[in-house]
Design a protein around this motif. Structure first.
Motif, PDB file in Angstrom:
ATOM      1  N   SER A  25     -11.052  -3.129  -6.730  1.00  0.00           N
ATOM      2  CA  SER A  25     -11.730  -1.830  -6.700  1.00  0.00           C
ATOM      3  C   SER A  25     -11.284  -0.951  -5.532  1.00  0.00           C
ATOM      4  N   VAL A  26     -10.661  -1.529  -4.506  1.00  0.00           N
ATOM      5  CA  VAL A  26     -10.276  -0.736  -3.329  1.00  0.00           C
ATOM      6  C   VAL A  26      -8.762  -0.649  -3.115  1.00  0.00           C
ATOM      7  N   VAL A  27      -7.982  -1.429  -3.861  1.00  0.00           N
ATOM      8  CA  VAL A  27      -6.527  -1.415  -3.700  1.00  0.00           C
ATOM      9  C   VAL A  27      -5.911  -0.804  -4.963  1.00  0.00           C
ATOM     10  N   ALA A  28      -5.001   0.157  -4.770  1.00  0.00           N
ATOM     11  CA  ALA A  28      -4.345   0.838  -5.889  1.00  0.00           C
ATOM     12  C   ALA A  28      -3.464  -0.131  -6.676  1.00  0.00           C
ATOM     13  N   ALA A  29      -3.363   0.108  -7.979  1.00  0.00           N
ATOM     14  CA  ALA A  29      -2.550  -0.752  -8.850  1.00  0.00           C
ATOM     15  C   ALA A  29      -1.091  -0.782  -8.405  1.00  0.00           C
ATOM     16  N   ASP A  30      -0.601   0.322  -7.825  1.00  0.00           N
ATOM     17  CA  ASP A  30       0.800   0.391  -7.398  1.00  0.00           C
ATOM     18  C   ASP A  30       0.952   0.226  -5.883  1.00  0.00           C
ATOM     19  N   ALA A  31      -0.011  -0.425  -5.258  1.00  0.00           N
ATOM     20  CA  ALA A  31       0.008  -0.610  -3.800  1.00  0.00           C
ATOM     21  C   ALA A  31       1.221  -1.419  -3.364  1.00  0.00           C
ATOM     22  N   GLN A  32       1.582  -1.244  -2.104  1.00  0.00           N
ATOM     23  CA  GLN A  32       2.657  -2.031  -1.504  1.00  0.00           C
ATOM     24  C   GLN A  32       2.116  -2.747  -0.278  1.00  0.00           C
ATOM     25  N   TRP A  33       2.381  -4.029  -0.183  1.00  0.00           N
ATOM     26  CA  TRP A  33       2.033  -4.853   0.985  1.00  0.00           C
ATOM     27  C   TRP A  33       3.332  -5.180   1.683  1.00  0.00           C
ATOM     28  N   ASP A  34       3.436  -4.836   2.949  1.00  0.00           N
ATOM     29  CA  ASP A  34       4.624  -5.130   3.750  1.00  0.00           C
ATOM     30  C   ASP A  34       4.175  -6.076   4.860  1.00  0.00           C
ATOM     31  N   VAL A  35       4.451  -7.361   4.670  1.00  0.00           N
ATOM     32  CA  VAL A  35       3.946  -8.420   5.537  1.00  0.00           C
ATOM     33  C   VAL A  35       5.096  -8.943   6.395  1.00  0.00           C
ATOM     34  N   GLU A  37       7.840 -10.877   8.210  1.00  0.00           N
ATOM     35  CA  GLU A  37       8.605 -11.989   7.637  1.00  0.00           C
ATOM     36  C   GLU A  37       8.152 -13.373   8.105  1.00  0.00           C
ATOM     37  N   SER A  38       7.738 -13.502   9.366  1.00  0.00           N
ATOM     38  CA  SER A  38       7.389 -14.823   9.888  1.00  0.00           C
ATOM     39  C   SER A  38       5.964 -15.261   9.533  1.00  0.00           C
ATOM     40  N   PHE A  39       5.226 -14.424   8.821  1.00  0.00           N
ATOM     41  CA  PHE A  39       3.887 -14.768   8.332  1.00  0.00           C
ATOM     42  C   PHE A  39       4.065 -15.609   7.064  1.00  0.00           C
ATOM     43  N   PRO A  40       3.124 -16.522   6.752  1.00  0.00           N
ATOM     44  CA  PRO A  40       3.249 -17.266   5.493  1.00  0.00           C
ATOM     45  C   PRO A  40       3.420 -16.306   4.312  1.00  0.00           C
ATOM     46  N   ARG A  41       4.441 -16.555   3.517  1.00  0.00           N
ATOM     47  CA  ARG A  41       4.786 -15.708   2.370  1.00  0.00           C
ATOM     48  C   ARG A  41       5.073 -14.259   2.774  1.00  0.00           C
ATOM     49  N   GLY A  42       5.589 -14.076   3.984  1.00  0.00           N
ATOM     50  CA  GLY A  42       5.928 -12.739   4.461  1.00  0.00           C
ATOM     51  C   GLY A  42       6.962 -12.082   3.570  1.00  0.00           C
ATOM     52  N   GLY A  43       6.910 -10.774   3.487  1.00  0.00           N
ATOM     53  CA  GLY A  43       7.839 -10.011   2.670  1.00  0.00           C
ATOM     54  C   GLY A  43       7.164  -8.753   2.171  1.00  0.00           C
ATOM     55  N   VAL A  44       7.811  -8.074   1.251  1.00  0.00           N
ATOM     56  CA  VAL A  44       7.271  -6.846   0.675  1.00  0.00           C
ATOM     57  C   VAL A  44       6.845  -7.150  -0.764  1.00  0.00           C
ATOM     58  N   TYR A  45       5.626  -6.747  -1.092  1.00  0.00           N
ATOM     59  CA  TYR A  45       5.059  -6.968  -2.419  1.00  0.00           C
ATOM     60  C   TYR A  45       4.710  -5.619  -3.022  1.00  0.00           C
ATOM     61  N   ASP A  46       5.244  -5.359  -4.203  1.00  0.00           N
ATOM     62  CA  ASP A  46       5.007  -4.091  -4.888  1.00  0.00           C
ATOM     63  C   ASP A  46       4.065  -4.309  -6.056  1.00  0.00           C
ATOM     64  N   GLY A  47       2.928  -3.644  -5.998  1.00  0.00           N
ATOM     65  CA  GLY A  47       1.943  -3.719  -7.070  1.00  0.00           C
ATOM     66  C   GLY A  47       0.841  -4.720  -6.769  1.00  0.00           C
ATOM     67  N   LEU A  48      -0.358  -4.370  -7.186  1.00  0.00           N
ATOM     68  CA  LEU A  48      -1.530  -5.207  -6.927  1.00  0.00           C
ATOM     69  C   LEU A  48      -1.386  -6.592  -7.546  1.00  0.00           C
ATOM     70  N   ASP A  49      -0.822  -6.666  -8.738  1.00  0.00           N
ATOM     71  CA  ASP A  49      -0.652  -7.983  -9.370  1.00  0.00           C
ATOM     72  C   ASP A  49       0.252  -8.880  -8.539  1.00  0.00           C
ATOM     73  N   SER A  50       1.337  -8.337  -8.001  1.00  0.00           N
ATOM     74  CA  SER A  50       2.235  -9.124  -7.153  1.00  0.00           C
ATOM     75  C   SER A  50       1.546  -9.533  -5.857  1.00  0.00           C
ATOM     76  N   ILE A  51       0.763  -8.628  -5.290  1.00  0.00           N
ATOM     77  CA  ILE A  51       0.029  -8.946  -4.063  1.00  0.00           C
ATOM     78  C   ILE A  51      -0.888 -10.137  -4.306  1.00  0.00           C
ATOM     79  N   ILE A  52      -1.616 -10.084  -5.406  1.00  0.00           N
ATOM     80  CA  ILE A  52      -2.576 -11.149  -5.721  1.00  0.00           C
ATOM     81  C   ILE A  52      -1.870 -12.432  -6.162  1.00  0.00           C
ATOM     82  N   ASP A  53      -0.869 -12.317  -7.041  1.00  0.00           N
ATOM     83  CA  ASP A  53      -0.233 -13.496  -7.616  1.00  0.00           C
ATOM     84  C   ASP A  53       0.814 -14.146  -6.705  1.00  0.00           C
ATOM     85  N   ASP A  54       1.500 -13.332  -5.895  1.00  0.00           N
ATOM     86  CA  ASP A  54       2.620 -13.849  -5.113  1.00  0.00           C
ATOM     87  C   ASP A  54       2.317 -14.006  -3.623  1.00  0.00           C
TER      88      ASP A  54
END
Length: 128
Positions: A25-35, A37-54
């Motif tokens: 409800s608060v994160v856009a469907a096309d959101a981008q997470w830029d985490v 690299e040295s964080f667990p699963r660090g990287g760039v995630y495009d889209g809410l589904d990728s953020i949640i699933d990956d």
């Protein structure tokens, strides 16, 4: 003093504590997470589904994990938070790590998160 609408959205994200209904409800469907690299699963995630699933599956490494925002700074559609990750790994190791989150909001939702944190304490907790 009450929160601005932007800070209220970001605060709701933290208060969700992993509740996917609230997060959706608060994160856009096309959101981008830029985490970082040295964080667990660090990287760039495009889209809410990728953020949640990956990205979110790293939470499975912990019996308890949460992000606590201590300070909020707002500039228009940008909210910066300073806070701490608190967690206990499945093997029982406790960890605390500082973070800075840089949020960009669009149309009342989080459109981007750029994260940086002190990753060493978490890496040490996860390797033991």
């Amino acid at each position: 003093m009450s929160d601005s609408p932007q800070v209220a959205i970001v605060r709701r994200f933290y208060d969700a504590k992993g509740d996917l209904e609230v997060i959706r409800s608060v994160v856009a469907a096309d959101a981008q997470w830029d985490v970082v690299e040295s964080f667990p699963r660090g990287g760039v995630y495009d889209g809410l589904d990728s953020i949640i699933d990956d990205f979110f599956p790293f939470f499975g490494e912990f019996s308890e994990f949460r992000a606590v925002a201590d300070e909020f700074f707002e500039d228009g559609d940008h909210v910066i938070t300073l806070g701490r990750y608190l967690g206990t790994t499945r093997s029982g190791n406790a960890t605390t790590s500082r973070f800075a989150h840089f949020f960009t909001l669009r149309d009342g939702k989080i459109a981007r998160l750029q994260q940086t944190s002190d990753t060493l304490p978490m890496a040490r907790a996860l390797e033991n």
